[in-house]
Motif scaffolding. Structure first.
Motif, PDB file in Angstrom:
ATOM      1  N   SER A  91      10.848  18.180   4.014  1.00 35.73           N
ATOM      2  CA  SER A  91       9.905  18.461   5.098  1.00 35.73           C
ATOM      3  C   SER A  91       9.696  17.184   5.900  1.00 35.73           C
ATOM      4  N   GLY A  92       9.187  17.325   7.089  1.00 37.14           N
ATOM      5  CA  GLY A  92       8.891  16.162   7.925  1.00 37.14           C
ATOM      6  C   GLY A  92       7.877  15.238   7.271  1.00 37.14           C
ATOM      7  N   SER A  93       6.897  15.816   6.594  1.00 41.54           N
ATOM      8  CA  SER A  93       5.890  15.005   5.909  1.00 41.54           C
ATOM      9  C   SER A  93       6.512  14.183   4.788  1.00 41.54           C
ATOM     10  N   ALA A  94       7.416  14.775   4.034  1.00 38.62           N
ATOM     11  CA  ALA A  94       8.081  14.058   2.943  1.00 38.62           C
ATOM     12  C   ALA A  94       8.951  12.930   3.498  1.00 38.62           C
ATOM     13  N   MET A  95       9.635  13.175   4.600  1.00 32.00           N
ATOM     14  CA  MET A  95      10.463  12.131   5.214  1.00 32.00           C
ATOM     15  C   MET A  95       9.593  10.967   5.700  1.00 32.00           C
ATOM     16  N   THR A  96       8.466  11.287   6.299  1.00 32.44           N
ATOM     17  CA  THR A  96       7.552  10.253   6.782  1.00 32.44           C
ATOM     18  C   THR A  96       7.003   9.430   5.617  1.00 32.44           C
ATOM     19  N   LEU A  97       6.629  10.099   4.551  1.00 32.72           N
ATOM     20  CA  LEU A  97       6.103   9.397   3.378  1.00 32.72           C
ATOM     21  C   LEU A  97       7.182   8.511   2.758  1.00 32.72           C
ATOM     22  N   TRP A  98       8.413   9.002   2.675  1.00 35.24           N
ATOM     23  CA  TRP A  98       9.514   8.197   2.117  1.00 35.24           C
ATOM     24  C   TRP A  98       9.692   6.923   2.934  1.00 35.24           C
ATOM     25  N   ASN A  99       9.644   7.039   4.252  1.00 34.16           N
ATOM     26  CA  ASN A  99       9.781   5.856   5.106  1.00 34.16           C
ATOM     27  C   ASN A  99       8.635   4.871   4.890  1.00 34.16           C
ATOM     28  N   ALA A 100       7.426   5.364   4.693  1.00 31.51           N
ATOM     29  CA  ALA A 100       6.278   4.488   4.414  1.00 31.51           C
ATOM     30  C   ALA A 100       6.473   3.775   3.076  1.00 31.51           C
ATOM     31  N   LEU A 101       6.945   4.505   2.070  1.00 24.97           N
ATOM     32  CA  LEU A 101       7.204   3.894   0.766  1.00 24.97           C
ATOM     33  C   LEU A 101       8.306   2.835   0.859  1.00 24.97           C
ATOM     34  N   MET A 102       9.337   3.108   1.641  1.00 28.76           N
ATOM     35  CA  MET A 102      10.410   2.120   1.832  1.00 28.76           C
ATOM     36  C   MET A 102       9.854   0.856   2.473  1.00 28.76           C
ATOM     37  N   HIS A 103       8.996   1.025   3.463  1.00 27.28           N
ATOM     38  CA  HIS A 103       8.421  -0.132   4.140  1.00 27.28           C
ATOM     39  C   HIS A 103       7.576  -0.968   3.169  1.00 27.28           C
ATOM     40  N   ILE A 104       6.787  -0.305   2.364  1.00 29.97           N
ATOM     41  CA  ILE A 104       5.952  -1.012   1.394  1.00 29.97           C
ATOM     42  C   ILE A 104       6.825  -1.745   0.379  1.00 29.97           C
ATOM     43  N   ASN A 105       7.862  -1.080  -0.121  1.00 30.40           N
ATOM     44  CA  ASN A 105       8.739  -1.733  -1.095  1.00 30.40           C
ATOM     45  C   ASN A 105       9.475  -2.915  -0.449  1.00 30.40           C
ATOM     46  N   ASN A 106       9.815  -2.806   0.800  1.00 27.92           N
ATOM     47  CA  ASN A 106      10.430  -3.926   1.515  1.00 27.92           C
ATOM     48  C   ASN A 106       9.464  -5.115   1.539  1.00 27.92           C
ATOM     49  N   LEU A 107       8.191  -4.855   1.820  1.00 26.42           N
ATOM     50  CA  LEU A 107       7.186  -5.921   1.823  1.00 26.42           C
ATOM     51  C   LEU A 107       7.002  -6.526   0.430  1.00 26.42           C
ATOM     52  N   CYS A 108       7.260  -5.725  -0.603  1.00 22.71           N
ATOM     53  CA  CYS A 108       7.144  -6.205  -1.988  1.00 22.71           C
ATOM     54  C   CYS A 108       8.375  -6.976  -2.443  1.00 22.71           C
ATOM     55  N   GLY A 109       9.412  -7.000  -1.642  1.00 21.31           N
ATOM     56  CA  GLY A 109      10.650  -7.702  -2.024  1.00 21.31           C
ATOM     57  C   GLY A 109      11.585  -6.856  -2.857  1.00 21.31           C
ATOM     58  N   TRP A 110      11.567  -5.557  -2.662  1.00 21.53           N
ATOM     59  CA  TRP A 110      12.463  -4.603  -3.318  1.00 21.53           C
ATOM     60  C   TRP A 110      12.348  -4.643  -4.832  1.00 21.53           C
ATOM     61  N   LYS A 111      11.164  -4.353  -5.305  1.00 20.35           N
ATOM     62  CA  LYS A 111      10.912  -4.244  -6.741  1.00 20.35           C
ATOM     63  C   LYS A 111      11.387  -2.885  -7.240  1.00 20.35           C
ATOM     64  N   LYS A 112      11.800  -2.843  -8.500  1.00 20.84           N
ATOM     65  CA  LYS A 112      12.187  -1.562  -9.081  1.00 20.84           C
ATOM     66  C   LYS A 112      10.989  -0.615  -9.100  1.00 20.84           C
ATOM     67  N   GLU A 113       9.839  -1.148  -9.462  1.00 23.21           N
ATOM     68  CA  GLU A 113       8.596  -0.385  -9.441  1.00 23.21           C
ATOM     69  C   GLU A 113       7.555  -1.170  -8.665  1.00 23.21           C
ATOM     70  N   PHE A 114       6.713  -0.466  -7.934  1.00 21.39           N
ATOM     71  CA  PHE A 114       5.642  -1.100  -7.168  1.00 21.39           C
ATOM     72  C   PHE A 114       4.466  -0.143  -7.118  1.00 21.39           C
ATOM     73  N   THR A 115       3.310  -0.675  -6.820  1.00 21.97           N
ATOM     74  CA  THR A 115       2.127   0.173  -6.709  1.00 21.97           C
ATOM     75  C   THR A 115       1.718   0.262  -5.244  1.00 21.97           C
ATOM     76  N   ALA A 116       1.149   1.387  -4.902  1.00 18.60           N
ATOM     77  CA  ALA A 116       0.622   1.597  -3.548  1.00 18.60           C
ATOM     78  C   ALA A 116      -0.550   2.555  -3.660  1.00 18.60           C
ATOM     79  N   SER A 117      -1.652   2.179  -3.068  1.00 21.74           N
ATOM     80  CA  SER A 117      -2.833   3.041  -3.117  1.00 21.74           C
ATOM     81  C   SER A 117      -2.662   4.227  -2.182  1.00 21.74           C
ATOM     82  N   VAL A 118      -3.352   5.283  -2.506  1.00 19.63           N
ATOM     83  CA  VAL A 118      -3.327   6.475  -1.658  1.00 19.63           C
ATOM     84  C   VAL A 118      -3.830   6.126  -0.261  1.00 19.63           C
TER      85      VAL A 118
END
Length: 144
Positions: free
Chosen positions: A20-47
């Protein structure tokens, strides 16, 4: 993780395993956050951070996150209380590169102003690349 290769693999995979469009948007947000984290295998992100980055809230957010996990794009573990969930982005590069289905090229003719014109100068060609989930099956690409 190579951001550009992962984005390309993701959008190729979405043709086979739609989101869905919402899932694609969320995936892109998660990718951006993980990029800011330096590409960790696991990372945390608040709702609240994911709401802000994706623009998705409430049940739509929960459905999008569940869809991403169900279809194999992410893994997440809720931790309860006020603790942020733990996320893992599942690389789509392997899925995209190892597909046994070849990339197909479609040549499409844009409609002429006058369909009876004999000249080919009025014809424009566009290439569309798409991955077919089954041999011979085409996506609904309509040209002209």
């Amino acid at each position: 993780m190579n951001y550009i290769k992962e984005l390309n693999a993701f959008y190729n995979q979405v043709l086979i395993n739609p989101l869905s469009g919402s899932a694609m948007t969320l995936w892109n947000a998660l990718m951006h956050i993980n990029n800011l984290c330096g590409w960790k295998k696991e990372f945390t992100a608040s709702v609240s951070l994911l709401h802000l980055k994706s623009g998705i809230k409430g049940t739509t957010f929960k459905r999008a996150r569940d869809e991403l996990q169900k279809k194999g794009y992410i893994r997440f573990t809720s931790r309860g209380g006020n603790q942020a969930a733990i996320y893992q982005i599942i690389s789509q590069q392997h899925n995209s590169e190892q597909s046994d289905t070849p990339v197909q090229t479609f040549l499409c003719r844009a409609p002429n102003r006058n369909e009876n014109a004999a000249s080919s100068n009025n014809t424009q060609h566009h290439r569309y690349l798409c991955r077919s989930p089954r041999a011979g099956e085409q996506y609904g690409i309509k040209c002209g």
